[in-house]
Design a protein around this motif. Structure first.
Motif, short mmCIF file in Angstrom:
data_model
loop_
_atom_site.label_atom_id
_atom_site.label_comp_id
_atom_site.label_asym_id
_atom_site.label_seq_id
_atom_site.Cartn_x
_atom_site.Cartn_y
_atom_site.Cartn_z
N LEU A 19 0.85 -1.19 0.00
CA LEU A 19 0.00 0.00 0.00
C LEU A 19 0.88 1.24 0.00
O LEU A 19 1.90 1.29 0.68
N HIS A 20 0.48 2.24 -0.73
CA HIS A 20 1.27 3.46 -0.83
C HIS A 20 0.79 4.55 0.13
O HIS A 20 1.15 5.70 -0.02
N VAL A 21 -0.04 4.18 1.09
CA VAL A 21 -0.52 5.13 2.09
C VAL A 21 -0.22 4.57 3.47
O VAL A 21 -0.13 3.36 3.66
N ALA A 22 -0.07 5.44 4.44
CA ALA A 22 0.14 5.00 5.82
C ALA A 22 -1.14 4.35 6.33
O ALA A 22 -2.22 4.89 6.17
N MET A 23 -1.02 3.18 6.94
CA MET A 23 -2.19 2.46 7.42
C MET A 23 -2.57 2.84 8.85
O MET A 23 -3.69 2.63 9.25
N GLY A 24 -1.64 3.33 9.62
CA GLY A 24 -1.94 3.56 11.03
C GLY A 24 -2.17 2.23 11.72
O GLY A 24 -1.45 1.26 11.49
N LYS A 25 -3.21 2.15 12.54
CA LYS A 25 -3.52 0.91 13.26
C LYS A 25 -4.63 0.12 12.60
O LYS A 25 -4.97 -0.97 13.05
N SER A 26 -5.25 0.67 11.52
CA SER A 26 -6.28 -0.08 10.81
C SER A 26 -6.45 0.47 9.40
O SER A 26 -6.02 1.58 9.10
N CYS A 27 -7.08 -0.35 8.57
CA CYS A 27 -7.31 0.02 7.17
C CYS A 27 -8.54 -0.75 6.70
O CYS A 27 -8.68 -1.93 7.00
N LEU A 28 -9.44 -0.10 5.98
CA LEU A 28 -10.63 -0.75 5.45
C LEU A 28 -10.45 -1.07 3.98
O LEU A 28 -9.97 -0.23 3.20
N LEU A 29 -10.85 -2.28 3.59
CA LEU A 29 -10.82 -2.71 2.19
C LEU A 29 -12.13 -3.42 1.88
O LEU A 29 -12.73 -4.06 2.74
N ASP A 30 -12.58 -3.34 0.62
CA ASP A 30 -13.81 -4.00 0.19
C ASP A 30 -13.61 -5.47 -0.15
O ASP A 30 -14.55 -6.23 -0.16
N ASP A 31 -12.39 -5.86 -0.47
CA ASP A 31 -12.10 -7.20 -0.95
C ASP A 31 -11.42 -8.02 0.16
O ASP A 31 -10.31 -7.68 0.60
N GLY A 32 -12.05 -9.10 0.57
CA GLY A 32 -11.51 -9.92 1.66
C GLY A 32 -10.21 -10.60 1.32
O GLY A 32 -9.30 -10.67 2.14
N GLU A 33 -10.10 -11.12 0.09
CA GLU A 33 -8.87 -11.79 -0.31
C GLU A 33 -7.71 -10.80 -0.36
O GLU A 33 -6.60 -11.11 0.08
N LEU A 34 -7.96 -9.60 -0.88
CA LEU A 34 -6.93 -8.57 -0.91
C LEU A 34 -6.53 -8.17 0.51
O LEU A 34 -5.34 -8.00 0.80
N ALA A 35 -7.49 -8.06 1.41
CA ALA A 35 -7.19 -7.71 2.80
C ALA A 35 -6.27 -8.75 3.44
O ALA A 35 -5.32 -8.40 4.15
N VAL A 36 -6.52 -10.03 3.17
CA VAL A 36 -5.68 -11.09 3.74
C VAL A 36 -4.27 -11.02 3.17
O VAL A 36 -3.28 -11.13 3.90
N VAL A 37 -4.14 -10.80 1.86
CA VAL A 37 -2.81 -10.71 1.25
C VAL A 37 -2.03 -9.53 1.82
O VAL A 37 -0.86 -9.65 2.18
N VAL A 38 -2.69 -8.37 1.93
CA VAL A 38 -2.02 -7.19 2.47
C VAL A 38 -1.60 -7.44 3.91
O VAL A 38 -0.47 -7.13 4.31
#
Length: 78
Positions: A19-38
């Motif tokens: 990811l090219h943005v700072a996540m902090g302590k959490s990040c929301l994504l619409d795609d579950g598979e992408l969230a797991v990979v990240v």
């Protein structure tokens, strides 16, 4: 994984080269598979804290990882 919003979260700040943005302590994504990979390719600052992916509508933890002693040993050799 069911459709919905997924949150990558940790008690400590999360960093990821994917990811090219700072996540902090959490990040929301619409795609579950992408969230797991990240989450799998991310780490916390300082390293070693747990990172989870939560399906927000249900509260179900769909992925969880933390650095193991084995990972720390390999890092110290590298």
């Amino acid at each position: 994984m069911p459709n919905g919003i997924y949150r990558i979260e940790s008690e400590r700040p999360i960093v990821s080269a994917l990811l090219h943005v700072a996540m902090g302590k959490s990040c929301l994504l619409d795609d579950g598979e992408l969230a797991v990979v990240v989450a799998a390719k991310s780490q916390t600052i300082p390293p070693g804290r747990e990172i989870r992916v939560v399906h927000v509508p249900t509260g179900e933890i769909v992925f969880r990882k933390s650095e193991t002693i084995h990972d720390r040993f390999n890092e110290s050799l590298g």
